[in-house]
Each structure stands twice: as C-alpha cells, then as structure tokens.
Write an enzyme that holds these catalytic residues in place. Sequence first.
Site, PDB file in Angstrom:
ATOM      1  N   PRO A   1      48.525  60.202  20.565  1.00 53.67           N
ATOM      2  CA  PRO A   1      48.391  58.764  20.798  1.00 53.67           C
ATOM      3  C   PRO A   1      49.622  57.947  20.422  1.00 53.67           C
ATOM      4  O   PRO A   1      49.692  56.769  20.760  1.00 53.67           O
ATOM      5  CB  PRO A   1      47.213  58.384  19.905  1.00 53.67           C
ATOM      6  CG  PRO A   1      47.305  59.346  18.766  1.00 53.67           C
ATOM      7  CD  PRO A   1      47.763  60.642  19.371  1.00 53.67           C
TER       8      PRO A   1
ATOM      9  N   ASP B   1      56.643  60.454  29.541  1.00 52.47           N
ATOM     10  CA  ASP B   1      55.950  59.244  29.983  1.00 52.47           C
ATOM     11  C   ASP B   1      56.454  58.025  29.217  1.00 52.47           C
ATOM     12  O   ASP B   1      57.057  58.142  28.138  1.00 52.47           O
ATOM     13  CB  ASP B   1      54.442  59.386  29.762  1.00 52.47           C
ATOM     14  CG  ASP B   1      53.800  60.322  30.771  1.00 52.47           C
ATOM     15  OD1 ASP B   1      54.457  60.651  31.766  1.00 52.47           O
ATOM     16  OD2 ASP B   1      52.644  60.725  30.545  1.00 52.47           O
TER      17      ASP B   1
ATOM     18  N   LYS C   1      54.839  55.645  34.154  1.00 52.90           N
ATOM     19  CA  LYS C   1      54.020  54.906  35.120  1.00 52.90           C
ATOM     20  C   LYS C   1      53.384  53.745  34.369  1.00 52.90           C
ATOM     21  O   LYS C   1      52.522  53.946  33.528  1.00 52.90           O
ATOM     22  CB  LYS C   1      52.924  55.793  35.711  1.00 52.90           C
ATOM     23  CG  LYS C   1      53.410  56.969  36.544  1.00 52.90           C
ATOM     24  CD  LYS C   1      52.212  57.733  37.086  1.00 52.90           C
ATOM     25  CE  LYS C   1      52.633  58.836  38.036  1.00 52.90           C
ATOM     26  NZ  LYS C   1      53.291  59.930  37.304  1.00 52.90           N
TER      27      LYS C   1
ATOM     28  N   GLY D   1      51.705  61.294  27.080  1.00 50.28           N
ATOM     29  CA  GLY D   1      50.940  60.643  26.039  1.00 50.28           C
ATOM     30  C   GLY D   1      49.524  61.176  26.003  1.00 50.28           C
ATOM     31  O   GLY D   1      48.942  61.519  27.032  1.00 50.28           O
TER      32      GLY D   1
ATOM     33  N   VAL E   1      43.493  64.935  30.096  1.00 52.07           N
ATOM     34  CA  VAL E   1      42.560  63.802  30.037  1.00 52.07           C
ATOM     35  C   VAL E   1      43.270  62.604  30.647  1.00 52.07           C
ATOM     36  O   VAL E   1      44.081  61.938  30.000  1.00 52.07           O
ATOM     37  CB  VAL E   1      42.119  63.502  28.586  1.00 52.07           C
ATOM     38  CG1 VAL E   1      41.141  62.331  28.573  1.00 52.07           C
ATOM     39  CG2 VAL E   1      41.459  64.724  27.962  1.00 52.07           C
TER      40      VAL E   1
ATOM     41  N   ALA F   1      43.545  59.799  23.392  1.00 54.79           N
ATOM     42  CA  ALA F   1      43.423  58.455  22.824  1.00 54.79           C
ATOM     43  C   ALA F   1      42.026  58.168  22.293  1.00 54.79           C
ATOM     44  O   ALA F   1      41.866  57.495  21.270  1.00 54.79           O
ATOM     45  CB  ALA F   1      43.809  57.415  23.872  1.00 54.79           C
TER      46      ALA F   1
ATOM     47  N   MET G   1      42.621  52.670  29.828  1.00 48.41           N
ATOM     48  CA  MET G   1      43.377  51.837  30.773  1.00 48.41           C
ATOM     49  C   MET G   1      42.515  50.757  31.424  1.00 48.41           C
ATOM     50  O   MET G   1      42.569  50.525  32.628  1.00 48.41           O
ATOM     51  CB  MET G   1      44.022  52.732  31.855  1.00 48.41           C
ATOM     52  CG  MET G   1      45.024  53.729  31.287  1.00 48.41           C
ATOM     53  SD  MET G   1      45.626  54.961  32.453  1.00 48.41           S
ATOM     54  CE  MET G   1      44.256  56.134  32.470  1.00 48.41           C
TER      55      MET G   1
END
Length: 478
Positions: free
Chosen positions: A226, A249, A271, A302, A307, A333, A384
């Site tokens: 994380p 990332d 991204k 990350g 996942v 996360a 997200m």
Amino acid sequence: MQLYPLFADLTDRPVLVVGGGDVAARKAAMLLRAGARVTVGAPMLGPELRELVQQGRVAYRAGAYQSEWLAGVWLVIAATRSRPLNARIAADGHSQQRLVNVVDDPVLSSFQVPAVIDRSPLLVAISSSGTAPVLARRLRERIESLLDPALGPLLQLAQRYRARIRARHADLASRRRFYDWLHDGPVRALLRASHPVHAEQQLVAALSQRHEPKAQGSVVLVGAGPGDPGLLTLRALRALNEADVILHDALVDAQILDLARRDAVQIAVGKRSGGVHTPQETIHALLLEHARAGRRVVRLKGGDPFVFGRGGEELEFLRAHGIVYEVVPGITAALACAAFSGVPLTHRDHAQSVRLVTAQCQHALTELNWGELAQERQTLAVYMGVNKLDELTRQLLAHGRAPTTPFALVENGSLPSQRTLVGALHDLPSLAARHAIRAPALLILGEVAALADASHWHGELLGALPHPASTATLADAA
C-alpha cells in the site's frame, strides 16, 4: 583483527554443552544442525533438552559440572546462569586446549558464535567480537533479506555438476560466463518456483549445447503493497535488488524505489485518472522489449498484482510470448487500510464475508449486483471509488442498505499522511467533500467500520459516527 574467522567441521565430532535451560537448548540445536555429537551436562534439563535426550539425539550427563566431562571433546559451550561456574568451565577448557564459548561473556571465551545466515552450503557469519550482539543480529536480518532461499539448492546442484562444468568449460572466462548464466538465468528461477527436476534438466541441456547459453530475460510481477516500504515482502526486496529494469506504477512510493538496485533503469508506467496515462499495450511492449534483450525486469505494482492490478492480463501476454515470469504477491489496499485504521474486515458477530469491489473499471458501477452488495452483515472494500461516492451511496441506499451504516474512508493508507474519515453512509459524499478526501483512498463500508472510532491507531481520524452506543457495543464485542 581480534578474532581469526573460521568455519569448523563438527560432523560426528563430540562437543559439550554445560547448562540445561533455554539458552543451552538453542546452542545444542545449532550444533546438531552442524552434525556434531552433542552431550549436555546439567543437574536438570528443561523440556526442549529433555525431548532431545528422549529422542536419542543428545547424550546427557546428570549432575553438577565435573572437569572430567571435557575429556575427548573438541569444543565446549558454557551456558549456565552462574558466572563463577562458567569461569571455572572456561579455565578447565583452556588448560586442556579446548575451544570454549561462554554465552554472552567474550572475556571468558576463546571463540565466539557468530550470527549465521544459512543457505547451505552457503553460510554467512557475522561477528562483532562479542561486543555488540544486537548489532550483529540486525546486520544478519538485513543481509538475510537480500539472499534468495533458492541459493542453497542452486549451489547444491552446481556442486553435483562441478566436474562436468569444468570439463565442458575448461577456459576460465567461459566457465565464469556459464556460472553467471547459472546464477542469473532459468535454473535459479525454476528452483525458486519449486521445480528442481526441471531446473536440473535445464542445466544438463545447457551443458550439452555446442554454444554457451545466452542470457535469458525474465519478468517478475511484484506487489509493492500500500505504500509503506516496511510492508514489502523479503522476496519483493530481493527482486528489486536483482532487477535490471523496473516498470513501476504511479502509486509506488519513492521510498520503495529507493530500495532498488542503484543502477536499475526505472520507467514510470502509471495510470492516473485525469492525469498521465500509460496504455496497457505500451506496458506490454516494454516488458517484451526488455525481457527479449536478456534483462531481468520487475513490473512493480501498488498493492497486489492480482487484485485490480491487471496482473492476469500481463501474465497472459508474457505466456503467449514465451517469456519466463514469476509473481511476488503484495499486501493489497483493503488489508492494509483496514489494519492501519483499526477496522477488522471480518468479525464473528458482525461480518461473515468481505467483498472487494472496484469502481474504476469500465462499466464497473452499472455491472455490479447492487442487491447483493447492499446486504447487511458483510464488509464492502471499494477500490478507486473517491470520484464516484455519490453514485455508490445512491445505489446502496436505493437497494436497501441502512442510511446509518458505518463507513471508514482511508486516504493514503499506511503512509504518514494517512487520514481516516468515519461516518454514516447517508453522509458519505458530503463528508468526503468537506474534508477534501483525494485518491488514493479506500472505502470500507459495513458494521465493522464502527470500530474505527475505538481502535484507530495510525494517522489522523476525521468525522464521527452518529451512534456512540452502537460503537461501544461493537468495541466491547471485539
């Protein structure tokens, strides 16, 4: 140099440990691993040593120490709680020209037991000459994290084929290149993946070729966790230290990249919604380009690669193009944000299941089964979703989720800048806007989120739950 470093072969050689407690048990166990014939002398034995004696692995001299016990032994370890007795054992040993170690007493000792990293047949020993054992232990932990456990099986394999390697590569330069290939190429990767038979077949095939084997590129999909560098796995750290190229990332923290090999090429392929966006096709092309050039590539993601990290797509691409790969999982996360905000994702009385949901994928919100997601006694972990809190809240309320359902919205989970916003579902969009919560943030929704009020421990806690009584009930039940 105060001490002369050496590695002693104690196979089938008699050694003596004086003492019957936990320390003596640890010393005896280490000597047994080295193949020594161990005798323990003490008036009484603790449970671990008693079991070793009962198993016939250790001989036992019952009673108070006698100098006659030293007859015929190669070395002695004094592990009693009495310094006068340890001094007597040391004096007897020195007079009979025995090597003696008195635990935690370098003055009385003629040899020190180092901190050891065991990748047999590779052994790394660290000594502070008995002056700083804690530092030696910490150095051992640091170095051990960098040494691949596959090194042991690799060296054993190379040892078995040493004669054939020397015969096939009589020229020293050629032999060195072959060993470089052996240590960096597919043989070691196969051993790391627990395929010893295939690894040996690969070695035999390379020895049968007319030409030297070429360096073969590979890709490791690594979960960076994380954000907190301390949450990296040891295997992830080793991969970063072996990488030639790192494709990372945007969410990978700079402190994690600082742990990588200094001369590794780092390429940002992030991204971000509304920001710089690297197409997946470009990432695939970069993986292929560098792997085919014989480089060791780390695809650093990350959280966890599998996942909501598109790791499955990248493995399909690598497999289709014949690129060797492996996967190092990371802490996703949902697990990290829950732990760092004091919220258990499951609870015997309040949540029997967890659902991991993303709001970022194409058509994600329209394809979700809102009726199932709105059910009680489960935890939703929404990735997200910061930019879609209005729609998330509307759908959940419309499908029957109680307006007072607790939530915890964790921003920058595990980092020093972490903020945890708590409240009730019907206030979620307005509270998030009021406190300017920004991505990356993870939403935890369900009865267990009420525990954040009582159990929160990391970073700033924002907001408040509307029902203190229910929160206390949950905290008591926990």
